[in-house]
Design an enzyme around this catalytic site. Structure first.
Site, PDB file in Angstrom:
ATOM      1  N   GLY A  16      39.671  35.628  31.709  1.00 59.13           N
ATOM      2  CA  GLY A  16      38.402  36.330  31.532  1.00 59.13           C
ATOM      3  C   GLY A  16      38.049  36.476  30.064  1.00 59.13           C
ATOM      4  N   GLU A  36      45.501  38.513  21.053  1.00 60.71           N
ATOM      5  CA  GLU A  36      46.416  38.360  22.192  1.00 60.71           C
ATOM      6  C   GLU A  36      47.822  38.624  21.666  1.00 60.71           C
ATOM      7  OE1 GLU A  36      46.495  37.712  25.689  1.00 60.71           O
ATOM      8  OE2 GLU A  36      48.601  38.048  25.215  1.00 60.71           O
ATOM      9  N   THR A  43      47.886  36.019  32.595  1.00 65.52           N
ATOM     10  CA  THR A  43      48.653  36.018  33.838  1.00 65.52           C
ATOM     11  C   THR A  43      48.461  34.723  34.610  1.00 65.52           C
ATOM     12  OG1 THR A  43      48.545  38.414  34.014  1.00 65.52           O
ATOM     13  CG2 THR A  43      48.974  37.206  36.044  1.00 65.52           C
ATOM     14  N   CYS A  44      47.224  34.303  34.788  1.00 65.65           N
ATOM     15  CA  CYS A  44      46.958  33.141  35.641  1.00 65.65           C
ATOM     16  C   CYS A  44      47.705  31.902  35.148  1.00 65.65           C
ATOM     17  CB  CYS A  44      45.452  32.864  35.693  1.00 65.65           C
ATOM     18  SG  CYS A  44      45.062  31.329  36.526  1.00 65.65           S
ATOM     19  N   CYS A  49      48.985  32.239  38.789  1.00 59.46           N
ATOM     20  CA  CYS A  49      48.445  31.172  39.647  1.00 59.46           C
ATOM     21  C   CYS A  49      49.004  29.783  39.343  1.00 59.46           C
ATOM     22  CB  CYS A  49      46.926  31.094  39.514  1.00 59.46           C
ATOM     23  SG  CYS A  49      46.118  32.673  39.346  1.00 59.46           S
ATOM     24  N   LYS A  52      52.889  29.404  39.745  1.00 59.19           N
ATOM     25  CA  LYS A  52      53.107  29.663  41.181  1.00 59.19           C
ATOM     26  C   LYS A  52      52.700  28.443  42.012  1.00 59.19           C
ATOM     27  CE  LYS A  52      49.985  30.736  43.669  1.00 59.19           C
ATOM     28  NZ  LYS A  52      49.303  31.978  43.873  1.00 59.19           N
ATOM     29  N   TYR A 100      44.180  26.267  25.634  1.00 56.20           N
ATOM     30  CA  TYR A 100      43.435  27.531  25.476  1.00 56.20           C
ATOM     31  C   TYR A 100      43.189  27.839  23.998  1.00 56.20           C
ATOM     32  CZ  TYR A 100      42.878  29.164  30.213  1.00 56.20           C
ATOM     33  OH  TYR A 100      42.432  29.297  31.493  1.00 56.20           O
ATOM     34  N   TYR A 179      50.033  39.513  48.705  1.00 61.63           N
ATOM     35  CA  TYR A 179      49.904  38.117  48.276  1.00 61.63           C
ATOM     36  C   TYR A 179      51.214  37.619  47.660  1.00 61.63           C
ATOM     37  CZ  TYR A 179      44.671  37.935  47.839  1.00 61.63           C
ATOM     38  OH  TYR A 179      43.324  37.903  48.027  1.00 61.63           O
ATOM     39  N   GLU A 183      53.734  34.857  49.217  1.00 60.26           N
ATOM     40  CA  GLU A 183      53.755  33.533  48.583  1.00 60.26           C
ATOM     41  C   GLU A 183      55.161  33.190  48.095  1.00 60.26           C
ATOM     42  OE1 GLU A 183      49.133  33.126  47.082  1.00 60.26           O
ATOM     43  OE2 GLU A 183      50.642  33.589  45.578  1.00 60.26           O
ATOM     44  N   ARG A 200      56.923  47.672  54.326  1.00 58.27           N
ATOM     45  CA  ARG A 200      56.930  49.040  54.870  1.00 58.27           C
ATOM     46  C   ARG A 200      55.937  49.241  56.010  1.00 58.27           C
ATOM     47  NH1 ARG A 200      54.253  52.260  49.667  1.00 58.27           N
ATOM     48  NH2 ARG A 200      52.261  51.212  49.686  1.00 58.27           N
ATOM     49  N   ARG A 206      48.380  43.177  54.733  1.00 58.30           N
ATOM     50  CA  ARG A 206      47.447  44.231  55.135  1.00 58.30           C
ATOM     51  C   ARG A 206      46.060  43.961  54.549  1.00 58.30           C
ATOM     52  NH1 ARG A 206      45.924  49.127  52.893  1.00 58.30           N
ATOM     53  NH2 ARG A 206      47.462  49.039  51.227  1.00 58.30           N
ATOM     54  N   ASP A 331      41.337  41.937  35.705  1.00 52.74           N
ATOM     55  CA  ASP A 331      42.287  42.797  36.432  1.00 52.74           C
ATOM     56  C   ASP A 331      42.397  44.195  35.835  1.00 52.74           C
ATOM     57  OD1 ASP A 331      42.756  40.523  37.881  1.00 52.74           O
ATOM     58  OD2 ASP A 331      44.932  40.484  37.569  1.00 52.74           O
ATOM     59  N   THR A 339      41.347  35.340  39.358  1.00 52.41           N
ATOM     60  CA  THR A 339      40.928  34.658  38.127  1.00 52.41           C
ATOM     61  C   THR A 339      39.444  34.266  38.111  1.00 52.41           C
ATOM     62  OG1 THR A 339      43.151  33.833  37.844  1.00 52.41           O
ATOM     63  CG2 THR A 339      41.424  32.649  36.657  1.00 52.41           C
ATOM     64  N   HIS A 463      36.248  13.481  61.872  1.00 57.49           N
ATOM     65  CA  HIS A 463      37.334  13.219  62.813  1.00 57.49           C
ATOM     66  C   HIS A 463      38.258  12.121  62.302  1.00 57.49           C
ATOM     67  CE1 HIS A 463      39.181  13.195  66.748  1.00 57.49           C
ATOM     68  NE2 HIS A 463      39.094  11.881  66.758  1.00 57.49           N
ATOM     69  N   GLU A 468      37.768  20.041  61.685  1.00 58.55           N
ATOM     70  CA  GLU A 468      36.627  19.724  62.547  1.00 58.55           C
ATOM     71  C   GLU A 468      36.451  20.796  63.626  1.00 58.55           C
ATOM     72  OE1 GLU A 468      37.011  16.327  65.419  1.00 58.55           O
ATOM     73  OE2 GLU A 468      38.948  16.050  64.462  1.00 58.55           O
TER      74      GLU A 468
HETATM   75  P1  NDP Z   1      49.286  43.687  46.780  1.00 59.37           P
HETATM   76  O1  NDP Z   1      48.556  44.933  46.542  1.00 59.37           O
HETATM   77  O2  NDP Z   1      48.607  42.552  47.466  1.00 59.37           O
HETATM   78  O3  NDP Z   1      50.621  43.981  47.569  1.00 59.37           O
HETATM   79  C1  NDP Z   1      51.518  44.992  47.206  1.00 59.37           C
HETATM   80  C2  NDP Z   1      52.487  45.169  48.348  1.00 59.37           C
HETATM   81  O4  NDP Z   1      53.520  46.058  47.975  1.00 59.37           O
HETATM   82  C3  NDP Z   1      51.835  45.746  49.598  1.00 59.37           C
HETATM   83  O5  NDP Z   1      52.387  45.103  50.708  1.00 59.37           O
HETATM   84  C4  NDP Z   1      52.236  47.220  49.516  1.00 59.37           C
HETATM   85  O6  NDP Z   1      52.333  47.823  50.785  1.00 59.37           O
HETATM   86  C5  NDP Z   1      53.622  47.104  48.917  1.00 59.37           C
HETATM   87  N1  NDP Z   1      54.045  48.306  48.203  1.00 59.37           N
HETATM   88  C6  NDP Z   1      53.366  48.994  47.266  1.00 59.37           C
HETATM   89  N2  NDP Z   1      54.120  50.030  46.812  1.00 59.37           N
HETATM   90  C7  NDP Z   1      55.297  49.970  47.478  1.00 59.37           C
HETATM   91  C8  NDP Z   1      56.478  50.762  47.465  1.00 59.37           C
HETATM   92  N3  NDP Z   1      56.596  51.807  46.665  1.00 59.37           N
HETATM   93  N4  NDP Z   1      57.489  50.414  48.292  1.00 59.37           N
HETATM   94  C9  NDP Z   1      57.368  49.344  49.100  1.00 59.37           C
HETATM   95  N5  NDP Z   1      56.279  48.561  49.166  1.00 59.37           N
HETATM   96  C10 NDP Z   1      55.252  48.869  48.355  1.00 59.37           C
HETATM   97  O7  NDP Z   1      49.808  43.263  45.346  1.00 59.37           O
HETATM   98  P2  NDP Z   1      50.418  41.943  44.785  1.00 59.37           P
HETATM   99  O8  NDP Z   1      51.209  42.403  43.623  1.00 59.37           O
HETATM  100  O9  NDP Z   1      51.041  41.116  45.847  1.00 59.37           O
HETATM  101  O10 NDP Z   1      49.125  41.172  44.258  1.00 59.37           O
HETATM  102  C11 NDP Z   1      48.245  41.806  43.346  1.00 59.37           C
HETATM  103  C12 NDP Z   1      46.909  41.144  43.361  1.00 59.37           C
HETATM  104  O11 NDP Z   1      46.995  39.907  42.687  1.00 59.37           O
HETATM  105  C13 NDP Z   1      46.376  40.798  44.737  1.00 59.37           C
HETATM  106  O12 NDP Z   1      45.728  41.876  45.336  1.00 59.37           O
HETATM  107  C14 NDP Z   1      45.456  39.673  44.435  1.00 59.37           C
HETATM  108  O13 NDP Z   1      44.200  40.186  44.105  1.00 59.37           O
HETATM  109  C15 NDP Z   1      46.085  38.997  43.250  1.00 59.37           C
HETATM  110  N6  NDP Z   1      46.797  37.770  43.652  1.00 59.37           N
HETATM  111  C16 NDP Z   1      46.089  36.764  44.194  1.00 59.37           C
HETATM  112  C17 NDP Z   1      46.700  35.613  44.593  1.00 59.37           C
HETATM  113  C18 NDP Z   1      45.895  34.534  45.213  1.00 59.37           C
HETATM  114  O14 NDP Z   1      44.685  34.547  45.061  1.00 59.37           O
HETATM  115  N7  NDP Z   1      46.499  33.616  45.921  1.00 59.37           N
HETATM  116  C19 NDP Z   1      48.139  35.427  44.450  1.00 59.37           C
HETATM  117  C20 NDP Z   1      48.813  36.570  43.878  1.00 59.37           C
HETATM  118  C21 NDP Z   1      48.147  37.695  43.502  1.00 59.37           C
HETATM  119  P3  NDP Z   1      51.049  48.416  51.562  1.00 59.37           P
HETATM  120  O15 NDP Z   1      50.347  47.238  52.177  1.00 59.37           O
HETATM  121  O16 NDP Z   1      51.653  49.321  52.569  1.00 59.37           O
HETATM  122  O17 NDP Z   1      50.238  49.130  50.536  1.00 59.37           O
END
Ligand code: NDP
Length: 480
Positions: A16, A36, A43-44, A49, A52, A100, A179, A183, A200, A206, A331, A339, A463, A468
């Site tokens: 960004g 910087e 991060t990306c 990203c 990863k 960059y 995520y 992943e 949990r 979720r 972020d 990103t 096809h 499809e």
């Molecule tokens: P998320 O918010 O997606 O997931 C965090 C997870 O940790 C949830 O499952 C949460 O549970 C759990 N959690 C949080 N606190 C605790 C705790 N104290 N004990 C146990 N479990 C806990 O965050 P991420 O770090 O995975 O990703 C951050 C962001 O980065 C994403 O939201 C996304 O926007 C971006 N991202 C995007 C990607 C992509 O586009 N492919 C790839 C990676 C990241 P609960 O669900 O119960 O809250």
């Protein structure tokens, strides 16, 4: 002639910040500087990203080779060599960081390899000791992974650390169901690591469409990931070194309830007690438990910028903070942490501030992908959110795709459309399939344009493909 050193000072050289700096300097003709403190690309590029996705590619070859045998190839997979892969990975990241830096220099942006702090609404102090002034300050410092608050949490690694592991662990516990957790569970499983995942809640991922989450969890389990839902870590400690690697390091046997020394990385596997009561040893524990905005000790609150509970900078639709000369994107604002969204926010900021064209960022109907195996591509409302909003029809199909079915694999894919009963608009499209990230980009255009189910229907199928099915689902699976 401006009273300031710069028209714009950008703090943070991620996707960004770099885009905003380049466009403000190169296209809007502003005098721009950027600071910087770490590596350019953020991060990306450096710890998200890009590395990863390269790991996703690396982790897919085992399956590909296995499938190749069914297609008549006389091949077998050898061992995955982490050191060889990470060498190539680091070379690529160095190259990208160089790109960059070149882009910034080529746009006439002055760069400071330093940490920056805001001293007043127009002044930035740098860790080099320099102080510079700017008419506008843009904060684009991103976020960082956080460990949960628990005893010995430092024994666990976070996603940033994965790319620097000297070797892959034999077994890993991944905590979290978002995520990053899902992943890396798939990536590490594909690279031959024994993966256990504690989440949990009742189902991983979720917030996404329930049916899609269910299939991804099933497929992940099918591939050998040991998912424990409704489970969290209670406690962990490092067991004594078994002593087979190098000179035995005399360390005290520890147990639950004890404090680990912060700097002690010696010893054997990490012993974990779960909320389910189970006790298990893992070579590594990865906390993928969410992220926090990078706003600590930046002087922001002191000058009137308001922060949210997670340290995120509060901004309006134009990314402006409570202090009119200070803006924030990406972020660090914890809006939609992706990103391409940070890049859009950076472009909209330049349009608003330097081109005299106030431009809010449209945060609706953003397509995105989770790079699990199988991938998940999604845009728009989940079935659950849509049916709370209005009467809907759901069109859904799940099947074994030709490619892997031929190779004797049970893997299933899912194609789903959530349609408004009243307007016939496609409110949501959810695809779980290899390549779903690529598919959803295309479907996202149609959904963003407001395509109806009938628009999808009158599009001729390509096809034979998996996608499809998205244009051939005639009858609703259910209405709600
Ligand atoms: P998320 O918010 O997606 O997931 C965090 C997870 O940790 C949830 O499952 C949460 O549970 C759990 N959690 C949080 N606190 C605790 C705790 N104290 N004990 C146990 N479990 C806990 O965050 P991420 O770090 O995975 O990703 C951050 C962001 O980065 C994403 O939201 C996304 O926007 C971006 N991202 C995007 C990607 C992509 O586009 N492919 C790839 C990676 C990241 P609960 O669900 O119960 O809250």
């Amino acid at each position: 002639m401006s009273d300031f050193d710069y028209d714009l000072f950008v703090i943070g050289g991620g996707s960004g910040g770099v885009r905003a700096a380049r466009v403000a300097a190169g296209e809007a003709g502003a005098k721009v500087a950027l600071a910087e403190e770490d590596r350019y690309g953020g991060t990306c590029v450096i710890r998200g990203c890009v590395p990863k996705k390269l790991m996703v590619f690396a982790s897919g070859y085992g399956d590909t080779i296995e499938e190749a045998a069914h297609y008549g190839w006389d091949v077998s997979a050898g061992d995955f060599n982490w050191q060889s892969f990470s060498g190539h990975l680091n070379t690529e990241l160095d190259r990208l960081e160089g790109v960059y830096r070149k882009l910034l220099a080529g746009s006439g942006v002055t760069t400071y390899d330093a940490r920056a702090r805001v001293a007043d609404p127009h002044t930035v102090e740098l860790s080099t000791g320099d102080t510079v002034t700017a008419k506008h300050i843009l904060v684009a410092t991103g976020g960082r992974p956080v460990r949960p608050e628990m005893k010995n949490a430092h024994l666990g690694i976070v996603s940033d650390d994965i790319f620097h592991l000297p070797e892959l662990p034999k077994s890993i516990l991944i905590v979290g169901g978002g995520y990053i957790a899902c992943e890396f569970a798939c990536i590490l499983n594909g690279l031959g690591v024994e993966v256990t995942q504690y989440y949990r809640g009742a189902q991983i991922l979720r917030g996404f469409d329930e049916e899609a989450r269910g299939l991804i969890a099933e497929e992940m389990s099918q591939k050998g990931i040991d998912i424990h839902t409704g489970t969290n870590i209670v406690e962990m400690y490092r067991t004594p070194d078994a002593g087979q690697d190098g000179p035995a390091m005399p360390i005290e046997p520890r147990q639950f309830g004890g404090d680990e020394p912060e700097d002690d990385a010696r010893g054997g596997p990490i012993r974990v007690k779960a909320t389910s009561g189970g006790v298990q040893d893992f070579d590594a524990v990865l906390f993928a438990t969410g992220r926090r905005s990078n706003t600590d000790d930046m002087g922001l609150e002191e000058i009137g910028v308001t922060l949210g509970r997670n340290g995120q900078i509060e901004v309006d639709a134009y990314s402006q903070t409570k202090v009119p000369s200070i803006y924030a994107i990406g972020d660090v604002t914890d809006r939609v942490n992706l990103t391409p969204v940070a890049i859009r926010e950076g472009m909209a900021f330049v349009e608003t501030v330097f081109n005299g064209n106030p431009t809010p960022v449209d945060h609706t109907l953003i397509p995105s992908a989770v790079f699990t195996q199988p991938e998940f591509g999604t845009v728009g409302l989940t079935e659950e959110a849509a049916r709370d909003q209005e009467p809907i029809e759901v069109y859904c199909t799940s099947f074994r795709p030709m490619h892997t079915a031929f190779a004797g694999k049970p893997a299933r894919v899912l194609m789903k459309l959530v349609v408004s009963a009243a307007t016939r608009k496609v409110l949501g499209c959810h695809i779980v399939a290899p390549g779903a990230g690529e598919m959803i980009q295309m479907a996202g255009v149609a959904v963003k344009m407001g395509a109806t189910k009938e628009d999808f229907d009158r599009t001729v199928a390509v096809h034979p493909t998996m996608s499809e099915e998205i244009v051939t689902m005639r009858n609703p699976t259910r209405t709600a």
